[in-house]
Every structure is written in structure tokens, then in C-alpha cells.
Design an enzyme around this catalytic site. Structure first.
Site, PDB file in Angstrom:
ATOM      1  CB  CYS A  64      34.013   7.788 -14.557  1.00 27.18           C
ATOM      2  SG  CYS A  64      35.006   7.990 -13.061  1.00 27.18           S
TER       3      CYS A  64
ATOM      4  CB  CYS B  61      18.904  25.201  20.360  1.00 24.96           C
ATOM      5  SG  CYS B  61      19.575  25.533  18.723  1.00 24.96           S
TER       6      CYS B  61
ATOM      7  CB  CYS C 130      20.978  22.332  19.148  1.00 16.90           C
ATOM      8  SG  CYS C 130      21.619  23.992  19.518  1.00 16.90           S
TER       9      CYS C 130
ATOM     10  CB  CYS D  73      36.994  10.016 -14.271  1.00 14.95           C
ATOM     11  SG  CYS D  73      37.511   8.305 -14.061  1.00 14.95           S
TER      12      CYS D  73
END
Length: 440
Positions: free
Chosen positions: A58, A189, A192, A55
């Protein structure tokens, strides 16, 4: 020797383009591995640049960003994310162009867009203003940290994850018009438990960015075994995607909040209708459409007497096609007839000629860019593609304020009609009485 030298030079050039920041700079390089710890869990104020190595804007910003980081060292944290490499992070924070600067203040889960200039002095001024605001909030009793009582440790609200059961699953998910990502978990778990803060943070971000059109839910599969058994859940956590009238599919993406958000936004755009193309009839239409969108695409079409209904519909069809193509961007799409909104045309520098014309407006930054190519699928696609990756020249909109919008009647979809001229009866006028002849 010469080929080797050229190869080394070539590699050096590539590296010089890609390596915007180094360990010697005061700019902190951020990525999915360190972003949560460095920014989200920090009590510091952060300004974070999301950039792409290719860019041009940028590259121009880089030295100014470094100067600002050095000036603010120990006061405000300055970071940078290569959003081209870490696309999930850009998607998580709604980055649609480069460079994008976000201010992570009191509520790290909802950063604000930086609206200031791009010089080092402007960046420092903007950072100090944000810092004063943060301190003021803390003095008044507002929280300045990233944690909230109803949030998970990862910065998302657990309330945004819908608890699903055997009793409410069909009503909430299968009969819903929304897209659902559902996690089937077990309380014991370990994977999880690791997913829980990511799932909660993603749920909050997705709820906001899709306006509730994509939702995240969770089923305790050890308790609600009927619905879990129906979908053959054998391991934990299992994530499935549900769309109305379709068979559920397995989620195949990563387990970070960025990965989850990116997939959810893809699902949202795939199932969303293209944005509505509206005629600018009054100020409210322009304001609502543009304030709700990062960019507003506005076309000024020739007068109906110049094109007829078929010609105008052809232009509108091109715009509808582009709105469909770029619907993931969630931009606003508007049009006006030439001469109907003169102050808007003057602010954009397109008044009086060159119709059809098109402009892309960012009302937050009060900047706009004009279509230079043809008003066609190919021409507009090239224009919008350049804008979406941070290319193209921009100008300040009419002195930095929105122009006045006139209230007009909507187009009736028909060909234009020339105004009817009034007929005058001259039979009663005796021209000889009114004009006497002078004799020489």
C-alpha cells in the site's frame, strides 16, 4: 529538551506512516460517514483503494495513486478507504488483502475488481477503459446510475429482504438450515425507516457473499403480533439472530450496512463447513475451484512411493487444519502428486525437487506466492497470514496464462506399489551358438 525532540520525531514518524492522503491530494478519503453519498449515490465512475497503513504494498502504491488521481481529476473519481480502521467497509466489499482496488461503475452495489497494473499510467489506462465501457452501456440504454426500480434508495434490493409473517415464520426461519437475521419493525417507527435502506443493501450483499446461507428477514410487529409476542418484542426496531436448533440471540452490532454485513459474514463462517480439499484430477477441478475463490492454495505432495499412505495423510491433515483455520477467507484448497501436473509445477517453479511444496495463486491477477517455510501448521499459518495482510513477494504465473492440466486417476488411499517387472525365460537360449569365439 532532547527527550521532547525525540518524542516529536517519533510522533512525526507515526503520522507519516498512517497519513497516506491529505486534503491537498486529489484522492478522496472515504469512510462510513461519506461513502454512501460520495460513491453509491454518485453517477461518476469511482476507483477506490482499500488499504492498511502498515501494508508495504500500500505504501508503494500511494504515490502512484496520487499521480493517477491528479491526472484523472474531473474525469474519474479516485478514492481511498483505510480498511484497517474501517473494517466493516472492507467486509462489506469482500476485501481480504491489501491493497484491494474496486471499480464502482454502473452498478454501484456490485463493484468490479480492478485487474490492471499498479503504476500511475496503468491505473489511468484502466480507469479510461472502465469509463469507455460505462459510456457505451449508457448509449445502449443501460442505466449508469446507482438507482434501480426495485432497489431501495441505499442501493440494495428490497426483494432480498424476506417478508416474514405469523403464517410463514416457523417454516421459513425455524425449520431452515440457513442462519437468519430478522428485524421486527413498526411502520410508524422513525428508527425503522432509517434502518430500511441499510437493511436492504446489506441483504443484497449478504445474499451474494454467502450464496444464500445467511438471510435477512423483516416482520411487521404491528400486524404479526403472535410471532412478535413469542419473542418478547417491546421496542422497534429489534433484530434477532436465529440458528436452527438454538435459542435466538439479540443482535448487538451497529445499524449500518457495513456493520450488518460484517456480523452476517462472521455468522456464515462460524457455521460453514471448511472448504473441501480436492485432488487436481483434471482442468475442470482447478478452474472451478480457483475461479470461485480469491486465492487458491495448492500443495504438491511427494510421490506415494516416497511417503506411503500414512505420510501423505499427514500432509493432507495439515492442509485440512489450515483450511479450517482460514475458512472465513473462502479460499480454494487443492493438491497434486509430484510429477502428476508437470506444467503446473514448471509454471510455479517447483518442479523436480523440494516436495512437499505449496503455492497460493490468484487466477484473476495471474500472480502466485510460494511457501518458503516448513510444510507444517506453523509454517503454513505464517505464510497465509502474511498473504492475507498484503505482505510477501509474488510472481507472475507462467507467462500470465494458466498451465495445461493433465487428467489423472484419483489416489485410492493406499500405499504405492512398485511396478511389477516381467520375467523372461532364458532356458531355451543357447548362448554358445550365438557367440562364436575367435582364436588368435
Amino acid at each position: 529538551m532532547r527527550p521532547i525532540l525525540l518524542g516529536v520525531l517519533g510522533c512525526s514518524l507515526v503520522l507519516s506512516v498512517q497519513a497516506f492522503y491529505s486534503a491537498n491530494d486529489d484522492v478522496v478519503e472515504l469512510n462510513p460517514s461519506n461513502f454512501n453519498q460520495e460513491v453509491i449515490q454518485s453517477d461518476s465512475l469511482w476507483l477506490v483503494e482499500f488499504y492498511a497503513p502498515w501494508c508495504g504494498h500500500c505504501q508503494t502504491l500511494t504515490p502512484e495513486w496520487k499521480k493517477a488521481a491528479t491526472a484523472l481529476k474531473g474525469i474519474v473519481k479516485i478514492g481511498a478507504v483505510d480498511a484497517d480502521q474501517h473494517k466493516s467497509m472492507g467486509g462489506q466489499y469482500g476485501v481480504r488483502g491489501f491493497p484491494t482496488i474496486k471499480v464502482f461503475g454502473a452498478n454501484k452495489n456490485k463493484p468490479e475488481d480492478y485487474q490492471g497494473g499498479r503504476s500511475s499510467q496503468a491505473i489511468v489506462d484502466g480507469a479510461m477503459n472502465a469509463l469507455r465501457s460505462l459510456v457505451k452501456d449508457r448509449l445502449s440504454g443501460k442505466s449508469g446510475s446507482s438507482g434501480y426500480s426495485k432497489q431501495s434508495s441505499g442501493g440494495g434490493s428490497k426483494q432480498d429482504v424476506v417478508e416474514l409473517t405469523d403464517d410463514n415464520f416457523d417454516r421459513m426461519v425455524l425449520e431452515s438450515n440457513e442462519v437468519w437475521l430478522v428485524e421486527f419493525f413498526a411502520p410508524w417507527c422513525g428508527h425503522c425507516k432509517s434502518l430500511e435502506p441499510e437493511w436492504a443493501a446489506a441483504a443484497s450483499a449478504i445474499k451474494e457473499q454467502t450464496k444464500g446461507k445467511v438471510r435477512l428477514g423483516a416482520v411487521d410487529a404491528t400486524v404479526h403480533q403472535a410471532v412478535s409476542g413469542r419473542y418478547g418484542i417491546r421496542g422497534f426496531p429489534t433484530i434477532k439472530i436465529f440458528r436452527k436448533g438454538e435459542e435466538p440471540e439479540d443482535y448487538q452490532g451497529g445499524r449500518t450496512r457495513g456493520d450488518i454485513i460484517e456480523r452476517a459474514l462472521d455468522l456464515f463462517s462460524d457455521n460453514a463447513a471448511p472448504p473441501e480439499l480436492l485432488e487436481i484430477l483434471n482442468e475442470d477441478v482447478l478452474k472451478k475451484t480457483c475461479e470461485d475463490s480469491q486465492l487458491c492454495i495448492i500443495a504438491v505432495l511427494p510421490h506415494i512411493l516416497d511417503t506411503g499412505a500414512s505420510g501423505r495423510n499427514g500432509y493432507l491433515e495439515v492442509m485440512v487444519n489450515m483450511a479450517e483455520k482460514y475458512k472465513k477467507k473462502m479460499w480454494g484448497w487443492l493438491w497434486a502428486e509430484a510429477g502428476a501436473q508437470m506444467e503446473l509445477e514448471a509454471a510455479l517453479g517447483i518442479g523436480g525437487f523440494g516436495y512437499p511444496a505449496m503455492a497460493a495463486i490468484n487466477t484473476r491477477k495471474m500472480k502466485f506466492a510460494l511457501l518458503k517455510g516448513s510444510f507444517s501448521d506453523a509454517g503454513i499459518h505464517e505464510f497465509l497470514r502474511a498473504l492475507s495482510v498484503g505482505r510477501g513477494s509474488t510472481s507472475t504465473l507462467g507467462g500470465g496464462i494458466m498451465p495445461k492440466i493433465a487428467a489423472v486417476e484419483p489416489w485410492d488411499g493406499k500405499d504405492g506399489e512398485l511396478p511389477v517387472e516381467e520375467d523372461y525365460d532364458l532356458s531355451d537360449v543357447d548362448l554358445d551358438d550365438d557367440f562364436e569365439k575367435d582364436e588368435l
